[in-house]
Enzyme design. Structure first.
Site, PDB file in Angstrom:
ATOM      1  N   HIS A  87      84.930 -23.345  46.461  1.00 39.92           N
ATOM      2  CA  HIS A  87      85.196 -21.905  46.290  1.00 39.92           C
ATOM      3  C   HIS A  87      86.655 -21.558  46.551  1.00 39.92           C
ATOM      4  O   HIS A  87      87.113 -20.496  46.121  1.00 39.92           O
ATOM      5  CB  HIS A  87      84.206 -21.034  47.080  1.00 39.92           C
ATOM      6  CG  HIS A  87      84.466 -20.857  48.545  1.00 39.92           C
ATOM      7  ND1 HIS A  87      83.821 -21.579  49.527  1.00 39.92           N
ATOM      8  CD2 HIS A  87      85.283 -20.008  49.211  1.00 39.92           C
ATOM      9  CE1 HIS A  87      84.231 -21.179  50.716  1.00 39.92           C
ATOM     10  NE2 HIS A  87      85.119 -20.226  50.559  1.00 39.92           N
ATOM     11  N   ASP A 209      80.264 -27.903  48.705  1.00 42.60           N
ATOM     12  CA  ASP A 209      81.382 -26.984  48.455  1.00 42.60           C
ATOM     13  C   ASP A 209      82.745 -27.669  48.668  1.00 42.60           C
ATOM     14  O   ASP A 209      83.455 -27.373  49.618  1.00 42.60           O
ATOM     15  CB  ASP A 209      81.221 -25.770  49.381  1.00 42.60           C
ATOM     16  CG  ASP A 209      82.081 -24.588  48.957  1.00 42.60           C
ATOM     17  OD1 ASP A 209      82.990 -24.786  48.127  1.00 42.60           O
ATOM     18  OD2 ASP A 209      81.855 -23.478  49.466  1.00 42.60           O
ATOM     19  N   SER A 600      87.658 -21.579  55.659  1.00 45.03           N
ATOM     20  CA  SER A 600      87.048 -22.334  54.573  1.00 45.03           C
ATOM     21  C   SER A 600      87.957 -23.466  54.165  1.00 45.03           C
ATOM     22  O   SER A 600      89.154 -23.267  53.967  1.00 45.03           O
ATOM     23  CB  SER A 600      86.787 -21.431  53.376  1.00 45.03           C
ATOM     24  OG  SER A 600      85.560 -20.803  53.551  1.00 45.03           O
TER      25      SER A 600
HETATM   26  N1  ARG Z   1      80.458 -16.980  52.506  1.00 49.76           N
HETATM   27  C1  ARG Z   1      81.528 -17.906  52.297  1.00 49.76           C
HETATM   28  C2  ARG Z   1      82.860 -17.307  52.774  1.00 49.76           C
HETATM   29  O1  ARG Z   1      83.229 -16.242  52.748  1.00 49.76           O
HETATM   30  C3  ARG Z   1      81.574 -18.506  50.930  1.00 49.76           C
HETATM   31  C4  ARG Z   1      81.805 -17.558  49.792  1.00 49.76           C
HETATM   32  C5  ARG Z   1      81.786 -18.184  48.413  1.00 49.76           C
HETATM   33  N2  ARG Z   1      80.441 -18.482  47.910  1.00 49.76           N
HETATM   34  C6  ARG Z   1      79.638 -17.594  47.232  1.00 49.76           C
HETATM   35  N3  ARG Z   1      78.437 -17.963  46.839  1.00 49.76           N
HETATM   36  N4  ARG Z   1      80.019 -16.375  46.932  1.00 49.76           N
HETATM   37  O2  ARG Z   1      83.486 -16.505  52.504  1.00 49.76           O
HETATM   38  N1  ASP Z   2      83.387 -18.586  53.794  1.00 47.59           N
HETATM   39  C1  ASP Z   2      84.513 -18.197  54.649  1.00 47.59           C
HETATM   40  C2  ASP Z   2      85.838 -18.530  53.962  1.00 47.59           C
HETATM   41  O1  ASP Z   2      85.892 -18.532  52.750  1.00 47.59           O
HETATM   42  C3  ASP Z   2      84.400 -18.782  56.012  1.00 47.59           C
HETATM   43  C4  ASP Z   2      83.623 -17.899  56.950  1.00 47.59           C
HETATM   44  O2  ASP Z   2      83.757 -16.654  56.856  1.00 47.59           O
HETATM   45  O3  ASP Z   2      82.937 -18.440  57.806  1.00 47.59           O
HETATM   46  O4  ASP Z   2      86.866 -18.649  54.591  1.00 47.59           O
END
Ligand code: ARG
Ligand code: ASP
Length: 667
Positions: A87, A209, A600
């Site tokens: 991502h 990921d 991330s």
């Molecule tokens: N929750 C994770 C982080 O903020 C991964 C986000 C990307 N993945 C998704 N399915 N949208 O940001």
């Molecule tokens: N998914 C998040 C990122 O993209 C990490 C988190 O908020 O735990 O940095």
């Protein structure tokens, strides 16, 4: 007298029981890690502070990068090979994708250096060094001078002075930036984004990921603009990869760039987030997602069209729900209030601090409506398109979008009218609603003009410029550009004093500066947690769980046929392990590290500093850790490095990349 006595007792209680940096809480500055090293070693770490951060010799910091200004990445070979999340590399992968070469869907595997793909808009930064400059600034040097000097130290150096503890300390960060970063590999989205938004922020998790890039430099190993003559960068350090596997309780360390936390804010600000801001933003986005989801279900072209939009709206939407729930469950507002009362009682005979809590509260009362209006405006009026471009209008899907776009416009106008404090509503909007009879009728008028004639109608133009004017008026009122959080120039000044006082008062607490996208260390251990009464979530998932979720009918769970075949043949090669008596492949694991957005792609390391995984998420109920960390609940989610290697080898057929990596099998 009695009341004061009680307050002091409360203060002491608060100091010992409410807020000490608990077991695994904290995002520590690498240059000061010697202050934590005893605790880290007591918890299993085997290396030294100098191994983590040194300016005299190569150290782990030299293997970590800020990836494109918002994620973290790490070096895994002596030839510039870099690992980060799928991502985080998504934009680059998407930019190289077309109908003929759909790397998002099918994955991309360079089979030689020549096939690696350059990216115009991609850079990475290594931290050259960080140093405290509080004294230099106090002695009269300006930040600009300090930054200018630091930048002149090396080619393509960047520098920034960042405040810690609301300005109590100032640190200089010097970075070396590389702009030639090429895409090496990305798994198909059905692996890299497996589970999509449904599984986002969720455990048990099965997302692979990751993506791979390579940093290129000039022949002198220094940063250089893209050129076919550039050569792979030779980093000072890269991580050895551990294939020994993880077990519950194992020490873990995360090294990366967490973006934004606010652990020291007053109860007023916590209440604002959990009781006012999050619920309003969640409700607005729930309505938007309902409209978009219905459109997606009605038509495959709309499903694809709205996929990215849906993902980005849903990401914070789910995060805020976990945050508000977690803060409520933990009673953070009440515990912070008791803590503040304790501090105020201690401070009452100290002129520097005696008024500070009251002054903070008064400033919150002054600005809360304005900031709330700003947030609501950004989520509603400002979230609508100002125009539909000619390109968009030419797309086959465009006419099909009309009903959805119109419904979104009406929903957002209605939400703005009902939620934005009226003194901060845009005058043009109020006039429009009065003339049309309702926000929905006004939305219909504005939308129909936009849809038919483009953006250049007078009414739309006036609304847009009025909205921008209102937002800048609010910015002016708050006196600061740093508006990621409920904040103002005055608040920041008051917090400088408050934090200084807290550190004098609460001497048992292990303070660490809020995350601000500077390099940090977090440490903890591999660990599951009690999800619900009697329901323990184990910290490791496996390929069996992917197969259980596999469903060709559901986009997010439709895995590549190659993975099904591997499962059927059990031809896991060296990546197969026995877990709970089953021969399988490990996929993701949970740990107790304190992380946030920006972490991330961070390396997750074992006691010897070897790479065991790649951080990419938290569970949604952990997201309150941006404000208050709860060791019982807060967990970060990592891809197991063995799954990364398995996918490179068995799905990508790119095992030639292993030749440049270093492996360790030591337990
Ligand atoms: N929750 C994770 C982080 O903020 C991964 C986000 C990307 N993945 C998704 N399915 N949208 O940001
Ligand atoms: N998914 C998040 C990122 O993209 C990490 C988190 O908020 O735990 O940095």
């Amino acid at each position: 007298m009695r009341i004061i006595g009680q307050a002091i007792a409360l203060a002491m209680l608060a100091a010992v029981s409410v807020q000490p940096a608990r077991a695994d809480e904290g995002m520590w500055l690498p240059s000061l890690i010697s202050e934590r090293i005893d605790d880290m070693r007591a918890k299993g770490f085997r290396l030294t502070a100098e191994d983590i951060y040194s300016i005299n010799k190569a150290s782990m910091k030299d293997a970590v990068v800020l990836f494109n200004g918002g994620c973290t990445g790490e070096l895994i070979s002596g030839e510039g090979l870099l690992l980060t999340n799928h991502h985080c590399g998504y934009d680059a992968i998407q930019t190289h994708s077309s109908v003929e070469h759909d790397y998002l869907t099918h994955g991309f595997w360079a089979m030689s250096r020549q096939q690696e793909l350059p990216n115009k808009e991609l850079n990475v930064r290594f931290l050259v060094r960080m140093e405290e400059v509080t004294d230099r600034i106090a002695a009269g040097e300006t930040k600009e001078e300090i930054i200018r000097k630091a930048k002149s130290e090396g080619r393509n150096y960047r520098a920034a002075v960042e405040q810690m503890y609301y300005g109590n300390q100032q640190f200089l960060f010097v970075y070396e930036q590389f702009d030639d970063v090429r895409l090496v590999a990305a798994p198909p989205s059905s692996i890299g984004k497996f589970g999509g938004d449904t599984d986002n922020w969720i455990w048990p998790r099965h997302t692979g990921d990751f993506s791979l890039f390579r940093i290129y430099a000039g022949k002198d190993n220094k940063p250089a603009a893209y050129s076919p003559d550039n050569v792979p960068y030779r980093p000072k350090r890269h991580f050895t990869i551990s294939t020994a596997g993880v077990r519950e309780g194992d020490f873990t360390m995360i090294y990366g760039f967490p973006g934004n936390t606010q652990e020291y804010i007053l109860s007023d600000a916590v209440a604002y987030v959990a009781e006012r801001s999050d619920p309003a933003k969640i409700a607005i986005r729930t309505g938007r997602l309902d409209i978009i989801t219905a459109a997606q279900a009605s038509d495959p072209a709309l499903r694809i069209h709205y996929a990215a939009k849906h993902a980005s709206i849903a990401n914070a939407w789910k995060k805020w729900q976990g945050e508000a729930l977690g803060i409520g469950r933990l009673g953070t507002v009440a515990s912070k209030r008791a803590y503040e009362e304790g501090f105020a009682a201690w401070a009452q005979d100290k002129p520097e601090y005696s008024r500070i809590v009251a002054d903070l509260k008064a400033e919150y009362a002054r600005i809360a409506d304005a900031y709330f209006a700003r947030e609501i405006t950004r989520e509603t009026l400002d979230a609508l398109p100002a125009r539909y471009t000619a390109e968009e209008r030419a797309e086959a899907v465009f006419p099909q979008r009309k009903a959805t776009e119109r419904a979104l416009c009406q929903w957002l106008f209605g939400q703005y009218a009902r939620r934005c404090p009226v003194q901060y509503q845009v005058p043009e909007f109020l006039d429009g609603v009065a003339a049309a009879g309702s926000p929905e009728a006004y939305a219909a008028q504005i939308f129909d003009a936009l849809w038919l004639q483009g953006a250049d109608t007078t009414a739309l133009h006036a609304l847009h410029s009025d909205t921008k004017r209102m937002l800048s008026h609010i910015g002016w009122m708050l006196g600061t550009k740093s508006l990621r959080n409920l904040n103002s120039a005055r608040l920041n000044e008051l917090y400088t004093t408050y934090i200084k006082g807290l550190r004098e008062w609460d001497t048992d607490r292990a303070f660490y500066p809020d995350a601000n996208l500077t390099l940090r260390v977090a440490y903890g251990h591999v660990g599951g947690y009690e999800y619900a009464d009697g329901e323990y979530h184990k910290p490791q998932t496996t390929l069996d769980g992917i197969i259980a979720k596999d469903n060709p009918e559901i986009y997010d769970y439709d895995i590549p046929q190659a993975l099904r075949d591997l499962y059927a043949s059990k031809a896991y090669g060296r990546w197969g392990t026995t877990i709970d008596g089953r021969k399988t492949v490990p996929v993701c694991f949970l740990a107790t590290n304190h992380t946030t957005g920006g972490n991330s792609g961070s390396p997750i390391l074992n006691a010897r500093g070897e790479l065991i995984g790649l951080n990419f998420d938290r569970t949604w109920r952990s997201t309150m850790s941006d404000i208050a960390f709860d060791e019982a609940i807060c967990r970060n989610i990592a891809v197991d490095i063995r799954y990364v290697l398995f996918v490179i080898d068995r799905i990508g057929g790119a095992d030639y990349l292993f030749d440049e990596m270093d492996f360790s099998r030591r337990k």
